[in-house]
Write an enzyme that holds these catalytic residues in place. Sequence first.
Site, PDB file in Angstrom:
ATOM      1  N   ASP A   1     -69.613  11.200   9.124  1.00  0.00           N
ATOM      2  CA  ASP A   1     -68.579  11.017   8.356  1.00  0.00           C
ATOM      3  C   ASP A   1     -68.480   9.556   7.356  1.00  0.00           C
ATOM      4  O   ASP A   1     -68.331   8.625   7.740  1.00  0.00           O
ATOM      5  CB  ASP A   1     -67.088  10.806   8.959  1.00  0.00           C
ATOM      6  CG  ASP A   1     -66.021  11.284   8.076  1.00  0.00           C
ATOM      7  OD1 ASP A   1     -66.099  10.977   6.929  1.00  0.00           O
ATOM      8  OD2 ASP A   1     -64.692  11.500   8.508  1.00  0.00           O
TER       9      ASP A   1
ATOM     10  N   HIS B   1     -59.420  33.557  13.055  1.00  0.00           N
ATOM     11  CA  HIS B   1     -58.774  32.205  12.417  1.00  0.00           C
ATOM     12  C   HIS B   1     -57.557  32.018  13.382  1.00  0.00           C
ATOM     13  O   HIS B   1     -56.331  32.271  12.481  1.00  0.00           O
ATOM     14  CB  HIS B   1     -58.355  32.702  10.830  1.00  0.00           C
ATOM     15  CG  HIS B   1     -58.181  31.293  10.141  1.00  0.00           C
ATOM     16  ND1 HIS B   1     -58.512  31.174   8.820  1.00  0.00           N
ATOM     17  CD2 HIS B   1     -57.825  30.233  10.414  1.00  0.00           C
ATOM     18  CE1 HIS B   1     -58.207  29.924   8.444  1.00  0.00           C
ATOM     19  NE2 HIS B   1     -57.807  29.372   9.616  1.00  0.00           N
TER      20      HIS B   1
ATOM     21  N   GLU C   1     -61.748  35.950   4.022  1.00  0.00           N
ATOM     22  CA  GLU C   1     -60.984  36.363   5.233  1.00  0.00           C
ATOM     23  C   GLU C   1     -59.649  37.207   4.409  1.00  0.00           C
ATOM     24  O   GLU C   1     -59.335  37.040   3.433  1.00  0.00           O
ATOM     25  CB  GLU C   1     -60.233  35.164   5.834  1.00  0.00           C
ATOM     26  CG  GLU C   1     -61.113  34.448   6.624  1.00  0.00           C
ATOM     27  CD  GLU C   1     -60.665  33.117   7.371  1.00  0.00           C
ATOM     28  OE1 GLU C   1     -59.452  32.884   7.264  1.00  0.00           O
ATOM     29  OE2 GLU C   1     -61.270  32.433   8.095  1.00  0.00           O
TER      30      GLU C   1
ATOM     31  N   GLY D   1     -56.792  29.271  14.945  1.00  0.00           N
ATOM     32  CA  GLY D   1     -56.703  27.714  15.058  1.00  0.00           C
ATOM     33  C   GLY D   1     -55.365  27.251  15.180  1.00  0.00           C
ATOM     34  O   GLY D   1     -54.990  26.435  16.073  1.00  0.00           O
ATOM     35  N   ALA D   2     -54.531  27.768  14.257  1.00  0.00           N
ATOM     36  CA  ALA D   2     -52.904  27.307  14.330  1.00  0.00           C
ATOM     37  C   ALA D   2     -52.058  28.421  15.116  1.00  0.00           C
ATOM     38  O   ALA D   2     -50.976  28.281  15.273  1.00  0.00           O
ATOM     39  CB  ALA D   2     -52.377  27.226  13.026  1.00  0.00           C
TER      40      ALA D   2
ATOM     41  N   ASP E   1     -64.475  30.712  14.148  1.00  0.00           N
ATOM     42  CA  ASP E   1     -63.035  30.979  14.090  1.00  0.00           C
ATOM     43  C   ASP E   1     -62.661  31.280  12.451  1.00  0.00           C
ATOM     44  O   ASP E   1     -61.800  31.961  12.168  1.00  0.00           O
ATOM     45  CB  ASP E   1     -62.072  30.032  14.336  1.00  0.00           C
ATOM     46  CG  ASP E   1     -60.801  30.530  14.478  1.00  0.00           C
ATOM     47  OD1 ASP E   1     -60.444  31.361  14.608  1.00  0.00           O
ATOM     48  OD2 ASP E   1     -59.841  29.498  13.956  1.00  0.00           O
TER      49      ASP E   1
ATOM     50  N   ALA F   1     -62.962  25.013  11.433  1.00  0.00           N
ATOM     51  CA  ALA F   1     -62.498  24.265  10.290  1.00  0.00           C
ATOM     52  C   ALA F   1     -61.986  25.107   8.983  1.00  0.00           C
ATOM     53  O   ALA F   1     -61.046  25.614   8.935  1.00  0.00           O
ATOM     54  CB  ALA F   1     -63.416  22.926   9.808  1.00  0.00           C
ATOM     55  N   ARG F   2     -62.987  25.493   8.143  1.00  0.00           N
ATOM     56  CA  ARG F   2     -62.809  26.187   7.062  1.00  0.00           C
ATOM     57  C   ARG F   2     -64.135  27.296   6.815  1.00  0.00           C
ATOM     58  O   ARG F   2     -65.174  26.596   7.092  1.00  0.00           O
ATOM     59  CB  ARG F   2     -62.651  25.352   5.790  1.00  0.00           C
ATOM     60  CG  ARG F   2     -61.402  24.582   5.540  1.00  0.00           C
ATOM     61  CD  ARG F   2     -60.159  25.419   5.431  1.00  0.00           C
ATOM     62  NE  ARG F   2     -59.096  24.579   5.322  1.00  0.00           N
ATOM     63  CZ  ARG F   2     -58.161  24.078   6.407  1.00  0.00           C
ATOM     64  NH1 ARG F   2     -58.547  24.577   7.626  1.00  0.00           N
ATOM     65  NH2 ARG F   2     -57.165  23.421   6.241  1.00  0.00           N
TER      66      ARG F   2
ATOM     67  N   ARG G   1     -58.507  13.787  12.043  1.00  0.00           N
ATOM     68  CA  ARG G   1     -57.638  13.742  13.201  1.00  0.00           C
ATOM     69  C   ARG G   1     -58.143  14.996  14.077  1.00  0.00           C
ATOM     70  O   ARG G   1     -58.082  14.512  15.384  1.00  0.00           O
ATOM     71  CB  ARG G   1     -56.291  13.938  12.801  1.00  0.00           C
ATOM     72  CG  ARG G   1     -55.448  13.033  11.759  1.00  0.00           C
ATOM     73  CD  ARG G   1     -54.017  13.326  11.737  1.00  0.00           C
ATOM     74  NE  ARG G   1     -53.281  12.332  11.142  1.00  0.00           N
ATOM     75  CZ  ARG G   1     -52.148  12.042  11.020  1.00  0.00           C
ATOM     76  NH1 ARG G   1     -51.333  13.139  11.288  1.00  0.00           N
ATOM     77  NH2 ARG G   1     -51.601  11.030  10.189  1.00  0.00           N
ATOM     78  N   ILE G   2     -58.433  16.035  13.442  1.00  0.00           N
ATOM     79  CA  ILE G   2     -59.009  16.973  14.533  1.00  0.00           C
ATOM     80  C   ILE G   2     -60.276  16.627  15.270  1.00  0.00           C
ATOM     81  O   ILE G   2     -60.580  16.865  16.383  1.00  0.00           O
ATOM     82  CB  ILE G   2     -59.049  18.354  13.860  1.00  0.00           C
ATOM     83  CG1 ILE G   2     -57.702  18.708  13.454  1.00  0.00           C
ATOM     84  CG2 ILE G   2     -59.542  19.306  14.588  1.00  0.00           C
ATOM     85  CD1 ILE G   2     -57.719  20.029  12.465  1.00  0.00           C
TER      86      ILE G   2
END
Length: 527
Positions: free
Chosen positions: A171, A279, A261, A281-282, A256, A231-232, A151-152
């Site tokens: 992917d 971090h 962390e 992102g959100a 990010d 992402a991660r 989705r992202i």
Amino acid sequence: MTKPVVLIAEELSPATIDALGPDFEVRHCDGADRAVLLPALAEADAVLIRSATLMDAEAIAVARRLKVIARAGVGLDNVDVPAATLAGVMVVNAPTSNITSAAELAIGLLLATARNIAPANQALKAGAWKRSQYGGVELLDKTLGIVGLGRIGALVAERLKGFGMQVVAYDPYTTPARAAQIGARLLSLDELLAVSDFITVHLPKTPETVGLIGVEALTKVKPTVRIINAARGGIVDEQALADALRDGRVAGAGIDVFAKEPTTESPLFAFESVVVTPHLGASTDEAQEKAGVSVARSVRLALGGDLVPDAVNVAGGAIDEEVRPGIALVEKLGRIFSAIAGQVPVQLDVDVKDEITAHDVSVWKLSALKGLFQDVVEDQVSYVNAPVIAEQRGCEVRLITALASEQFRNVTTLRGTLADGSVVSVAGTLTGPRMTPKIVGINGFDLEVPLTDHLAIFVYSDRPGVVGQVGQVLGDAGINIGGMQVARDEQQDAALVLLNLDAALPVPVAAEIAELVKAETFSVVNL
């Protein structure tokens, strides 16, 4: 009548309170203060948290009335999900609340690296006008490589196509037709690395994706490439990226997320061409509000006894007690199917047989899809979004039930047809008074093996000595075999081995075994 108590342990948007409605007694506390949190939990039926409140085994143990933990966000690092599950406490989060914010941050990092915005800003504020030093590059006609077209990744593709970029993607779980709908061309990872001017990562963090963009991958990129990871942490190897930047093999990066962390130290911090954020992102007002409203609605459903869309550990709703134990089994069968198939099927049949079909087993179809995509997509997979993900990936699913089974009182088979027409199948059952989960079939090979956390499954040309060779390699690697079964297909002179291992099988050891036994297929599953 006493209202259920909903404890809000961190600051949430007013819209969250509104979404809860008038049917609950809402209390507040400082979740970061254990001396305040633990007594408050004792009377709570639900608790809403963000990232500062630690819902560990101790907190769950004192919350004897607790029915649901709701995390207003995506991550669950501060929730002991196994302890909650053992206590019968549902855990919910907001898996889609931040997808727009995460996509926009990735694009922001990409633009910042392309135009050297961060170092130019810092220099000018320090009193230096360095216009000629911080020239950049345009996005027009450049190639954007998206690693992970979930989705992202799809949102990033959609938005950057507006800048006139050519989009390619890697992917293995997305079909070419789905990629074409998004406006991307599917490539292998090596092909993507070779042609991309910008690479942005949007994958889940799994043992297979950790270090994916590492030493080897960074030898295959253009020296002008700029790499983005929102992402991660750990998917991009920070030290390998720093070495590539130092050697001039990579032009820049926007990062990010980090392997550890919180962090204030990274080899990447030494480079002006690297833009870093903690971090974020959100971290938008909109994402936080969406997260709060989403989990408030889940709390209403959970306390009302309804099916909860974003439950991460158990399924809610009116599910028969005979059916409930099979939810976890079928989800694990889905994960095993994905590991063996290596791609998403175009058709998946969830075939359930015998006595259990007297009950409504429709939730097992959702469980199969949840397992199928759990290790495949970047997004958190839930019972509500699994069918949507399946539709997006071009996977049709059917639930088939029948009253008769030849061997077991209940048996569920996931049978999937792949894009090339080949068929993959995995079957499982629950046996005995404890409803022990077992694998009873893989691709036509008959088995009866307990379903444990760490599995290795491989097919080879049947011949003497293979079992001893495998045992030797595992022994040398210090990995104990908890159980093993060999199934044979005498018509094809083939054998399938399923190993129950006491620990996860490292990739190099798996590769060594596969080469040693000349395996036709080799799959590693960590449940």
